[in-house]
Design a protein around this motif. Structure first.
Motif, PDB file in Angstrom:
ATOM      1  N   TYR A 148      49.553  25.672 -67.722  1.00  0.00           N
ATOM      2  CA  TYR A 148      49.308  24.234 -67.720  1.00  0.00           C
ATOM      3  C   TYR A 148      49.220  23.700 -66.291  1.00  0.00           C
ATOM      4  O   TYR A 148      49.264  22.502 -66.068  1.00  0.00           O
ATOM      5  CB  TYR A 148      50.401  23.499 -68.502  1.00  0.00           C
ATOM      6  CG  TYR A 148      50.331  23.795 -69.974  1.00  0.00           C
ATOM      7  CD1 TYR A 148      49.355  23.212 -70.761  1.00  0.00           C
ATOM      8  CD2 TYR A 148      51.225  24.672 -70.579  1.00  0.00           C
ATOM      9  CE1 TYR A 148      49.267  23.494 -72.112  1.00  0.00           C
ATOM     10  CE2 TYR A 148      51.144  24.948 -71.929  1.00  0.00           C
ATOM     11  CZ  TYR A 148      50.169  24.359 -72.681  1.00  0.00           C
ATOM     12  OH  TYR A 148      50.076  24.635 -74.013  1.00  0.00           O
ATOM     13  N   ARG A 149      49.086  24.593 -65.339  1.00  0.00           N
ATOM     14  CA  ARG A 149      48.944  24.230 -63.920  1.00  0.00           C
ATOM     15  C   ARG A 149      47.457  24.275 -63.575  1.00  0.00           C
ATOM     16  O   ARG A 149      46.754  25.197 -63.963  1.00  0.00           O
ATOM     17  CB  ARG A 149      49.710  25.248 -63.070  1.00  0.00           C
ATOM     18  CG  ARG A 149      49.779  24.953 -61.615  1.00  0.00           C
ATOM     19  CD  ARG A 149      50.696  25.954 -60.908  1.00  0.00           C
ATOM     20  NE  ARG A 149      50.450  27.326 -61.307  1.00  0.00           N
ATOM     21  CZ  ARG A 149      49.640  28.167 -60.664  1.00  0.00           C
ATOM     22  NH1 ARG A 149      49.010  27.783 -59.583  1.00  0.00           N
ATOM     23  NH2 ARG A 149      49.463  29.390 -61.101  1.00  0.00           N
ATOM     24  N   PRO A 150      46.954  23.288 -62.834  1.00  0.00           N
ATOM     25  CA  PRO A 150      45.513  23.238 -62.551  1.00  0.00           C
ATOM     26  C   PRO A 150      44.974  24.481 -61.845  1.00  0.00           C
ATOM     27  O   PRO A 150      43.879  24.935 -62.146  1.00  0.00           O
ATOM     28  CB  PRO A 150      45.343  22.015 -61.664  1.00  0.00           C
ATOM     29  CG  PRO A 150      46.640  21.329 -61.619  1.00  0.00           C
ATOM     30  CD  PRO A 150      47.679  22.191 -62.243  1.00  0.00           C
TER      31      PRO A 150
ATOM     32  N   ASP B  13      52.728  29.273 -66.470  1.00  0.00           N
ATOM     33  CA  ASP B  13      52.003  28.328 -65.614  1.00  0.00           C
ATOM     34  C   ASP B  13      50.558  28.105 -66.044  1.00  0.00           C
ATOM     35  O   ASP B  13      49.710  27.784 -65.218  1.00  0.00           O
ATOM     36  CB  ASP B  13      52.022  28.775 -64.149  1.00  0.00           C
ATOM     37  CG  ASP B  13      53.153  28.150 -63.382  1.00  0.00           C
ATOM     38  OD1 ASP B  13      53.791  27.230 -63.910  1.00  0.00           O
ATOM     39  OD2 ASP B  13      53.392  28.575 -62.240  1.00  0.00           O
TER      40      ASP B  13
ATOM     41  N   TYR C 207      53.753  27.746 -71.110  1.00  0.00           N
ATOM     42  CA  TYR C 207      54.223  26.856 -70.047  1.00  0.00           C
ATOM     43  C   TYR C 207      54.909  27.650 -68.938  1.00  0.00           C
ATOM     44  O   TYR C 207      54.668  27.412 -67.751  1.00  0.00           O
ATOM     45  CB  TYR C 207      55.173  25.797 -70.622  1.00  0.00           C
ATOM     46  CG  TYR C 207      55.620  24.807 -69.593  1.00  0.00           C
ATOM     47  CD1 TYR C 207      54.783  23.772 -69.207  1.00  0.00           C
ATOM     48  CD2 TYR C 207      56.868  24.907 -68.992  1.00  0.00           C
ATOM     49  CE1 TYR C 207      55.178  22.852 -68.256  1.00  0.00           C
ATOM     50  CE2 TYR C 207      57.274  24.004 -68.038  1.00  0.00           C
ATOM     51  CZ  TYR C 207      56.416  22.979 -67.667  1.00  0.00           C
ATOM     52  OH  TYR C 207      56.808  22.090 -66.716  1.00  0.00           O
TER      53      TYR C 207
ATOM     54  N   LYS D  14      47.884  17.117 -68.934  1.00  0.00           N
ATOM     55  CA  LYS D  14      48.754  18.165 -69.461  1.00  0.00           C
ATOM     56  C   LYS D  14      49.061  17.916 -70.937  1.00  0.00           C
ATOM     57  O   LYS D  14      49.056  18.844 -71.751  1.00  0.00           O
ATOM     58  CB  LYS D  14      50.060  18.239 -68.670  1.00  0.00           C
ATOM     59  CG  LYS D  14      49.927  18.865 -67.322  1.00  0.00           C
ATOM     60  CD  LYS D  14      51.270  18.971 -66.646  1.00  0.00           C
ATOM     61  CE  LYS D  14      51.135  19.608 -65.274  1.00  0.00           C
ATOM     62  NZ  LYS D  14      52.432  19.753 -64.600  1.00  0.00           N
TER      63      LYS D  14
END
Length: 91
Positions: free
Chosen positions: A62-64, A60, A57, A6
């Motif tokens: 930065y969420r896989p 989302d 951010y 991240k």
């Protein structure tokens, strides 16, 4: 996604934002006035970049799972860019 991944993604985003600013200023003002124009624009754009990173951010990105499907990425990016444009205009 692990914290180091991240952070790497965040650093990459920051580098790309400032590279885009530098490129735009270089095209607009040329190499002769680049340093002056970059210093002039650095403060205001840094504030906008922080705002844009917060929006990324919150969305989302930065969420896989957000990075797995191209359709999801494009849908999220279009929405986030629209939000960033509106908030930048207001700010």
């Amino acid at each position: 996604m692990s914290l180091p991944k991240k952070i790497a993604l965040l650093i990459g985003d920051i580098l790309l934002l400032y590279a885009a600013l530098a490129g735009a200023l270089l095209i607009r003002y040329g190499a002769g006035e680049f340093n002056t124009s970059f210093q002039t624009h650095l403060g205001p754009f840094s504030k906008l970049f922080v705002l844009w990173l917060v929006v990324l951010y919150i969305a989302d990105l930065y969420r896989p799972a957000a990075l797995r499907s191209r359709a999801t990425i494009w849908r999220s990016l279009i929405r986030v860019v629209a939000i960033a444009v509106v908030t930048s205009t207001i700010a």
